[in-house]
Design a protein around this motif. Structure first.
Motif, PDB file in Angstrom:
ATOM      1  N   ARG A  55       0.119 -32.127 -26.788  1.00  0.00           N
ATOM      2  CA  ARG A  55      -0.782 -31.725 -26.950  1.00  0.00           C
ATOM      3  C   ARG A  55      -0.952 -30.239 -27.090  1.00  0.00           C
ATOM      4  NH1 ARG A  55      -3.971 -35.306 -30.042  1.00  0.00           N
ATOM      5  NH2 ARG A  55      -3.307 -37.926 -29.703  1.00  0.00           N
ATOM      6  N   ALA A  88      -7.951 -39.878 -31.443  1.00  0.00           N
ATOM      7  CA  ALA A  88      -7.481 -39.224 -30.014  1.00  0.00           C
ATOM      8  C   ALA A  88      -7.716 -37.779 -29.954  1.00  0.00           C
ATOM      9  CB  ALA A  88      -6.390 -39.647 -29.141  1.00  0.00           C
ATOM     10  N   SER A  89      -7.313 -36.943 -31.064  1.00  0.00           N
ATOM     11  CA  SER A  89      -7.096 -35.294 -30.764  1.00  0.00           C
ATOM     12  C   SER A  89      -8.748 -35.199 -30.726  1.00  0.00           C
ATOM     13  CB  SER A  89      -6.133 -34.726 -32.209  1.00  0.00           C
ATOM     14  OG  SER A  89      -7.276 -35.324 -33.416  1.00  0.00           O
ATOM     15  N   TRP A  91     -11.843 -34.278 -28.818  1.00  0.00           N
ATOM     16  CA  TRP A  91     -12.784 -34.783 -27.627  1.00  0.00           C
ATOM     17  C   TRP A  91     -14.305 -34.969 -27.845  1.00  0.00           C
ATOM     18  CZ3 TRP A  91     -10.077 -36.915 -24.018  1.00  0.00           C
ATOM     19  CH2 TRP A  91     -10.356 -37.317 -22.630  1.00  0.00           C
ATOM     20  N   ARG A 211       2.813 -42.569 -22.129  1.00  0.00           N
ATOM     21  CA  ARG A 211       2.763 -42.921 -23.457  1.00  0.00           C
ATOM     22  C   ARG A 211       4.810 -44.244 -23.725  1.00  0.00           C
ATOM     23  NH1 ARG A 211       5.849 -42.182 -27.263  1.00  0.00           N
ATOM     24  NH2 ARG A 211       7.291 -40.955 -26.582  1.00  0.00           N
ATOM     25  N   GLN A 315      -7.038 -34.717 -23.045  1.00  0.00           N
ATOM     26  CA  GLN A 315      -6.153 -35.939 -22.428  1.00  0.00           C
ATOM     27  C   GLN A 315      -5.271 -35.580 -22.055  1.00  0.00           C
ATOM     28  OE1 GLN A 315      -7.005 -33.829 -25.123  1.00  0.00           O
ATOM     29  NE2 GLN A 315      -7.745 -34.724 -27.483  1.00  0.00           N
ATOM     30  N   GLN A 318      -7.075 -35.782 -18.391  1.00  0.00           N
ATOM     31  CA  GLN A 318      -6.691 -37.572 -18.545  1.00  0.00           C
ATOM     32  C   GLN A 318      -6.366 -38.147 -17.467  1.00  0.00           C
ATOM     33  OE1 GLN A 318     -10.270 -38.290 -18.059  1.00  0.00           O
ATOM     34  NE2 GLN A 318      -9.014 -39.975 -17.127  1.00  0.00           N
TER      35      GLN A 318
END
Length: 467
Positions: A55, A88-89, A91, A211, A315, A318
């Motif tokens: 990202r 998920a982009s 936040w 992933r 992301q 995390q």
């Protein structure tokens, strides 16, 4: 207007941004050719990745081709399929951190739109520049392009293999370039993994491994064990520092920054605001420092600056925290002191900063120490030829190519090549803060204006400079 041809060698973000600005600002009669082997422009190392775990490291609102277009990419992204398919982009604070390939697609679209403006002839040649002869750029496919101006937009050479790992270059467990397509596919779910380097590339690797379902232990190590810091969450008013009496030494700047961070904390403001303003003025700060102080920065402070300056998407942050809290990921402050291949395994010996030793046996060793910028001139056929002939030379800090204040390359005799420029990170030895996208975009825009100035238009490229 007389016909004029500008050739840009390299079509990652930097070269593509320059071409877009030339097309937007130029007049009829100007031809701009971008020589780039990739199918799509704007997709260099950073934005060419297709891994959804990779990202943008800053919010979408801070990604743009020029200061006048602030917010344009975020608006584009919100209307795209990529946004709809990637919840998920977004936040928790509402900021968007898209997959990096989305920005690459945006830049490619901006190039197409610029080409359709009609005034300037804008062309992407899918080929690789390999030589310069008599003012002509020669390509691997045998084409030749006569140029009035040439701009080198080659910035990121492949990663260099640390000396201790060179005997293992053919070992099946060594992944020397994690950016090579499919490089991480060789890592199985239970593999024991070691990663040399703890910066942004390591963070991307860990996110990618998670992933793809990797469950084995991961040990990431670097001399200082510094991880990229988090971006700010929420909205803050920028904090402006006073630069009227700037420090003259690196030690003075370190003291000043610490004072400013402490004062910000007393006022309830985060340290990121201080570093953001230092970054904004980074080029003028860098250029005022003498060479010896610049060298001291690279030797002693650069890892700390990089960790605080090149922050991480929440992301991905995390993902690192999840790995550490579960025990899967360990981060060590240690240097590699020995490495040996043992059948399918790789045996490592790490020397900690405290003096102790750690022995590791791993299935995969991944190198994430970043591009070998000190080997840039040797990494590319065109740059090698130009360096061998004394037309260009490395900058004294081994960060890229030596240029003057107008981004013109400096030849072996110390004279500027009036028609051979560098744009982007390869010029950061001169300009300093020239790795982040805002500064790179600004540099491309400034060079476009410079190339289009009336005195530049009146010049023709003398063959003697490039022969």
């Amino acid at each position: 207007m007389a016909e004029r041809h500008i050739v840009i060698v390299g079509g990652g973000f930097t070269g593509t941004a320059l071409a877009i600005h030339l097309a937007r600002q130029g007049e009829a009669g100007l031809k701009v050719t971008v020589i780039e082997p990739r199918e799509q422009l704007g997709q260099g190392v950073a934005y060419g990745t297709c891994d959804p775990a990779h990202r943008l490291n800053v919010p979408a609102s801070r990604m743009q081709l020029s200061a006048a277009e602030e917010g344009d990419f975020e608006r584009w992204y919100r209307q795209s399929q990529g946004y709809k398919q990637d919840p998920a982009s977004r936040w928790h604070d509402g900021k968007l951190y898209p997959q990096r390939a989305q920005f690459g697609a945006y830049v490619a679209e901006q190039f197409t739109q610029a080409a359709c403006l009609g005034k300037v002839t804008l062309t992407h040649v899918r080929d690789r520049a390999i030589a310069l002869q008599s003012g002509k750029i020669l390509t691997a496919a045998g084409k030749a392009f006569q140029a009035d101006e040439i701009v080198l937009a080659i910035s990121h050479p492949p990663p260099g293999l640390p000396r201790l790992l060179q005997p293992l270059s053919e070992h099946s467990g060594l992944i020397a370039n994690p950016w090579r397509p499919g490089a991480l596919a060789a890592v199985t779910a239970e593999d024991r993994v070691a990663i040399i380097g703890t910066g942004l590339t390591m963070s991307d690797v860990v996110a990618s491994l998670q992933r793809q379902g990797h469950r084995g232990p991961i040990v990431a190590f670097s001399r200082r064990g510094q991880l990229p810091r988090d971006n700010l969450s929420g909205d803050y008013v920028s904090r402006e520092l006073d630069y009227r009496q700037p420090p003259q030494t690196l030690r003075g700047w370190l003291h000043r920054v610490r004072q400013e961070v402490a004062q910000a904390a007393r006022e309830g403001q985060p340290w990121q605001l201080v570093l953001d303003d230092i970054r904004f003025h980074g080029q003028q700060i860098w250029q005022r420092l003498p060479l010896r102080e610049q060298q001291r920065f690279l030797r002693h402070l650069r890892p700390w600056w990089d960790a605080h300056r090149y922050r991480i998407a929440p992301q991905v942050s995390q993902a690192l925290k999840n790995g550490q809290s579960s025990g899967q990921l360990k981060v060590l402050a240690a240097r590699l002191s020995a490495a040996h291949g043992e059948d399918q395994d790789i045996a490592l010996t790490l020397q900690s900063r405290a003096g102790g030793e750690t022995a590791l046996s791993v299935d995969k060793l991944i190198v994430t120490t970043g591009p070998a910028h000190d080997a840039l001139l040797a990494s590319d056929l065109l740059l090698s030829q130009l360096a061998d002939e004394g037309i260009i030379q490395a900058d004294p800090l081994a960060l890229g190519i030596l240029v003057d204040a107008q981004s013109r390359t400096i030849n072996r005799s110390g004279a500027a090549n009036s028609h051979l420029h560098v744009v982007g990170p390869a010029a950061r030895g001169r300009f300093g803060e020239l790795m982040g996208l805002p500064q790179v975009a600004e540099h491309a825009e400034q060079l476009a204006r410079q190339l289009l100035m009336p005195d530049a238009l009146a010049r023709r490229c003398p063959v003697s400079i490039f022969s």
